[in-house]
Design an enzyme around this catalytic site. Structure first.
Site: not given
Ligand SMILES: *Cc1c(COP(=O)(O)O)cnc(C)c1O
Length: 378
Positions: A46, A267
């Site tokens: 994702k 800045y």
């Molecule tokens: C993002 C996510 C994962 C992966 O999580 P990590 O901590 O990056 O391994 C797995 N399951 C769900 C439901 C997620 O939202």
């Protein structure tokens, strides 16, 4: 074949070079798959594979043996689908909104059902097509974020016809405290998942993401869903990180200058030289997703020399102290490391008061991107 998902700015015009080691990602995948022997190791890609390029990453992981991929949104699944073989399965964690359900299913994406409404919508869709539809059911075992509540589960158990037309190919939940393996919430969530599963149609179970894999073998169940660990983020703070680093970020020096005692930088003129020093301005700033917030303890690296960041970070640049580097070794055009094998995403996160996940997913879109160990097309 593969379409780049992010524009790769030409090296000679970009302010920084981001190198993504696909070989290290596949090594991390194999390490995790080996650790969960008996369970399927999926890959969470994702948010553009946490900023590293979902298509490039997923193609490499499929060649390394991954068959199950998770994205958050239908759009992410639709973009990824053409890059993978027909055997690869893509699951959409957020499921599909009613208007996108047909598109999701017709593209062969598997939705996660997070509510009784989503269950009813899929049942209606299955009825309208006259075909059994495959889905994942998410159960809320304590995090109160996604999935069916205990009351929802009881309702489904009493009225199995609510699931008519739906074949559940996975029951999943998500751990809230897996980065703290000894937290009692972990065992409580596992027990809750098993209790819910015992009254629902029999299906494989999934609970662990990256950190959960390291909580214990009983957390692996039938399928694990690592994301961050594939990309080198430490699964917890206990002991050395068993995963390989994946990214290197090198920023170009734009200018160097000498300061005398009392000269100030950036800045707000918040940093003041306590003596003569030499500084360099680098072509990476907060618009590149690097080191926003406070970042007063952050640094860059050049050939083993630590280069502390001075003053506030600008949109397109930041300034470092290069007094420790021989003058002839570093000047305009030199590349210095903001992330490397010794100083990785978790180290930058610590300096910024955040987590490695945020450093990765914030990586900017202006870098020249280089993929190492890209598999050759099959
Ligand atoms: C993002 C996510 C994962 C992966 O999580 P990590 O901590 O990056 O391994 C797995 N399951 C769900 C439901 C997620 O939202």
């Amino acid at each position: 074949m593969s379409l780049p998902v992010v524009a790769s700015w030409p090296a000679h015009r970009a302010g920084a070079v981001l190198t993504i080691d696909l070989g290290a990602i596949t090594e991390n995948y194999k390490f995790l798959a080996q650790k969960v022997q008996g369970a399927t190791c999926a890959a969470v890609v994702k948010s553009d594979a946490y900023g590293l390029g979902a298509i490039q990453v997923a193609e490499a992981l499929e060649q390394a043996g991954a068959k199950e991929f998770f994205v958050a949104h239908v759009d992410e699944g639709l973009a990824l689908k053409p890059a993978l073989s027909a055997q690869a399965r893509i699951t959409v964690l957020h499921g599909a909104r009613p208007q996108a359900l047909a598109e999701c299913l017709q593209a062969g994406l598997r939705p996660v059902l997070n509510s009784l409404e989503q269950v009813a919508e899929l049942k209606a869709y299955a009825h309208s097509t006259g075909q059994q539809q495959n889905a994942v059911l998410q159960l809320d075992t304590g995090m109160s974020r996604f999935g069916l509540s205990g009351a929802d589960v009881a309702l489904l158990a009493e009225s199995p016809d609510l699931l008519n037309g739906i074949s559940l190919s996975l029951l999943m939940s998500h751990l809230a405290c897996a980065d703290t393996p000894q937290d009692p919430a972990n065992a409580q969530q596992l027990a809750c998942l098993l209790r819910y599963a015992s009254v629902l149609p029999k299906a494989p179970l999934s609970l662990a993401a990256s950190s959960g894999i390291f909580v214990g073998q009983n957390f692996h169940q039938n399928l694990v869903r690592p994301g961050a660990a594939l990309y080198g983020v430490a699964p917890n703070t206990q002991g050395p990180n068993p995963l390989q680093p994946v990214v290197r970020l090198q920023a170009r020096v734009l200018q160097t200058r000498y300061l005398k005692k009392g000269d100030r930088v950036g800045y707000g003129l918040t940093w003041q030289a306590s003596g003569p020093c030499r500084i360099a301005t680098l072509a990476t700033g907060y618009a590149d997703g690097f080191a926003r917030a406070g970042a007063t303890t952050g640094c860059a690296w050049f050939e083993g020399h630590k280069l502390p960041i001075l003053g506030r970070i600008s949109m397109d640049s930041l300034t470092v102290d290069v007094s420790g580097v021989p003058e002839a070794a570093l000047g305009a055009e030199t590349l210095v490391d903001l992330l490397n094998d010794q100083y990785g995403v978790d180290d930058v996160a610590k300096a910024e008061g955040t987590i490695g996940y945020e450093i990765l997913t914030s990586l900017g879109r202006r870098y020249h991107r280089v993929y190492h160990n890209q598999p050759s097309p099959v």
